[in-house]
Design a protein around this motif. Structure first.
Motif, PDB file in Angstrom:
ATOM      1  N   HIS A  89      28.844  60.023  49.139  1.00 29.05           N
ATOM      2  CA  HIS A  89      30.054  59.057  49.334  1.00 29.05           C
ATOM      3  C   HIS A  89      30.422  58.287  48.052  1.00 29.05           C
ATOM      4  N   HIS A  92      32.944  56.417  45.084  1.00 32.67           N
ATOM      5  CA  HIS A  92      34.349  55.889  44.732  1.00 32.67           C
ATOM      6  C   HIS A  92      34.224  55.614  43.198  1.00 32.67           C
ATOM      7  N   LYS A 111      38.809  63.251  55.110  1.00 36.42           N
ATOM      8  CA  LYS A 111      38.547  61.786  55.567  1.00 36.42           C
ATOM      9  C   LYS A 111      39.863  61.215  56.143  1.00 36.42           C
ATOM     10  N   HIS A 165      29.271  55.818  56.426  1.00 36.18           N
ATOM     11  CA  HIS A 165      28.843  54.463  56.623  1.00 36.18           C
ATOM     12  C   HIS A 165      28.526  53.927  57.638  1.00 36.18           C
ATOM     13  N   ASP A 203      28.627  54.841  49.434  1.00 29.01           N
ATOM     14  CA  ASP A 203      29.916  54.312  49.637  1.00 29.01           C
ATOM     15  C   ASP A 203      30.108  53.427  48.206  1.00 29.01           C
TER      16      ASP A 203
HETATM   17 MN    MN Z   1      34.258  54.884  51.041  1.00 28.21          MN
END
Ligand code: MN
Length: 460
Positions: free
Chosen positions: A58, A60, A146, A235, A309
């Protein structure tokens, strides 16, 4: 390359053995006392652990947010990942409403070209899609989708879309991953807070209570049960969320859970600190007792993976907020959410091992093996078996590493773990047999990382 004398930890248990990585970048041989071949590079791992490279499911590494954006890119973020022992990341592509998801995937793949570790991708849908789009993504090696149950203005989809995509994903050998928070109720709480003049950082947590995370996990897993489809909750931050996940597991639902180091090491009091804005993430940090439940959930196998995340910001952007205001954000709804973590994940969970919360094999399972298996990367990734990619981390349990922002490599000037020193850090990291990090230094080559196409997941 030959890595000698280390203690291997993987699905096959813990044992002292040598590992040979062949010239094709794959693990060629594992066994006691392998003799070096002529000209072979030898790394002595005596007294250290040898584990399959971390898989961070996960991240970004590209995320525009209002007028600002996450501060790492695929170059800086994967350098940091490599130094910390992560050799594969699974990045979230976002197909904004009205965009062509396949085009977005190609855009993200282009951005990922400077990566130093291997990169796979999940696709985020923000509206209903035709099954052909799901099929096209699977065809291109993207098998996980997702969906958000929160952020109604931009990302949230309703239960009908969730049920449809659960069904389509299952039919195509894919899986839905879900952001589980009740977006409608949160919107009302935010509105109420602002109307009452409550605009400070702490309201971020007060308007996103754990109960509304638990409700969303219960609803998402019920939808998966009806669709007879697997589901993976990203998460997870709280006891109610974990409780709802367990209830679904006990009914026989293939319901998987991810948590992140921030929910294990940080608590909501940080939002009351003078630099509280730097601790905004979603779901928010919770009271400390939730962390204890999450540690136990990992040890007992109710939670399956630890991902990050990873979504860092520069302190100045954080303060300016999503509207990029020169005089700073006006209320808590303008603060961008997300924390850095791609570099520190293995070290933090190792810290949990040192404190007796998890075993060493739990650590490897949560950080490498399970994400590889759940996302169709196994046994190429997450494994030290012969034939697997030569993604190897030699873990030095004695090595100290400051977790201050200055001492780390992520593109941010803030660390959530400022003042903490980790004991245990990689001394050697390889991706497909090539050394990418050594003794805390990056020695790789931008662009070496490959896009990994994932095969449809076959379930019995
Ligand atoms: Mn995320």
């Amino acid at each position: 390359m030959l890595v000698t004398g280390g203690t291997l930890i993987d699905v096959d248990g813990e044992r002292v053995a040598d590992v040979r990585i062949g010239t094709d970048g794959r693990i060629a041989e594992v066994g006691p006392t392998l003799a070096p071949l002529p000209g072979e590079e030898v790394h002595d791992a005596t007294g250290r652990f040898v584990i399959p490279g971390g898989v961070d499911a996960h991240t970004h590494l590209h995320l525009p947010l209002g007028a600002i954006g996450a501060s790492d890119d695929f170059h800086t973020g994967t350098v940091a990942a490599a130094i910390g022992g992560t050799t594969t990341v699974i990045e979230y592509v976002t197909a904004e409403r009205g965009s062509d998801p396949v085009q977005r995937l190609e855009d993200w793949k282009r951005r990922a070209e400077p990566a130093s570790v291997d990169v796979a991708m999940h696709m985020t849908f923000t509206e209903a899609v035709a099954e052909g789009v799901v099929a096209e993504c699977v065809e291109r090696g993207v098998t996980t989708f997702k969906l958000y149950m929160a952020y109604p203005e931009t990302l949230q989809v309703d239960d009908d879309v969730i049920l449809d995509i659960l069904t389509m994903a299952k039919r195509r050998g894919g899986m839905v991953t879900i952001h589980a928070e009740n977006g409608g109720a949160i919107t009302a709480l935010r509105r109420q807070a602002l109307a009452a003049g409550r605009t400070g950082v702490f309201e971020h947590s007060r308007t996103r209570p754990a109960l509304l995370e638990g409700e969303a996990v219960a609803r998402a897993t019920a939808l998966a049960e009806v669709a007879e489809a697997p589901i993976y909750v990203v998460h997870m931050s709280s006891a109610p969320a974990l409780q709802a996940l367990r209830a679904a597991q006990e009914r026989g639902v293939a319901a998987y859970g991810e948590t992140c180091p921030q929910y294990l090491f940080l608590d909501v009091d940080r939002l009351a600190d003078p630099d509280g804005e730097n601790f905004v993430c979603t779901p928010p940090l919770r009271d400390p007792w939730h962390s204890e439940e999450l540690w136990e959930g990992m040890a007992r196998g109710w939670l399956h993976t630890v991902a990050t995340d990873h979504c860092p910001f520069w302190v100045a952007d954080r303060h300016a907020g999503m509207q990029a205001r020169p005089d700073g954000w006006r209320d808590f709804t303008e603060i961008p959410g997300g924390l850095p973590g791609i570099e520190t994940r293995l070290a933090l969970i190792w810290d949990g091992v040192q404190r007796g919360k998890l075993s060493r094999s739990d650590w490897v399972r949560l950080c490498s093996e399970a994400p590889a298996r759940l996302f169709g990367l196994w046994p190429q990734k997450g494994s030290l078996r012969v034939g697997a990619d030569g993604d190897v981390v030699v873990w030095d349990p004695q090595r100290s590493q400051s977790l201050d922002a200055d001492a780390l490599h992520m593109a941010t000037d803030h660390s959530p773990y400022e003042g903490m020193t980790a004991t245990g850090w990689p001394s050697l990291v390889t991706v497909r047999g090539r050394v990418v990090a050594e003794d805390g230094r990056y020695v790789g080559e931008p662009g070496y990382g490959r896009f990994v196409e994932r095969a449809p997941i076959v379930r019995d």
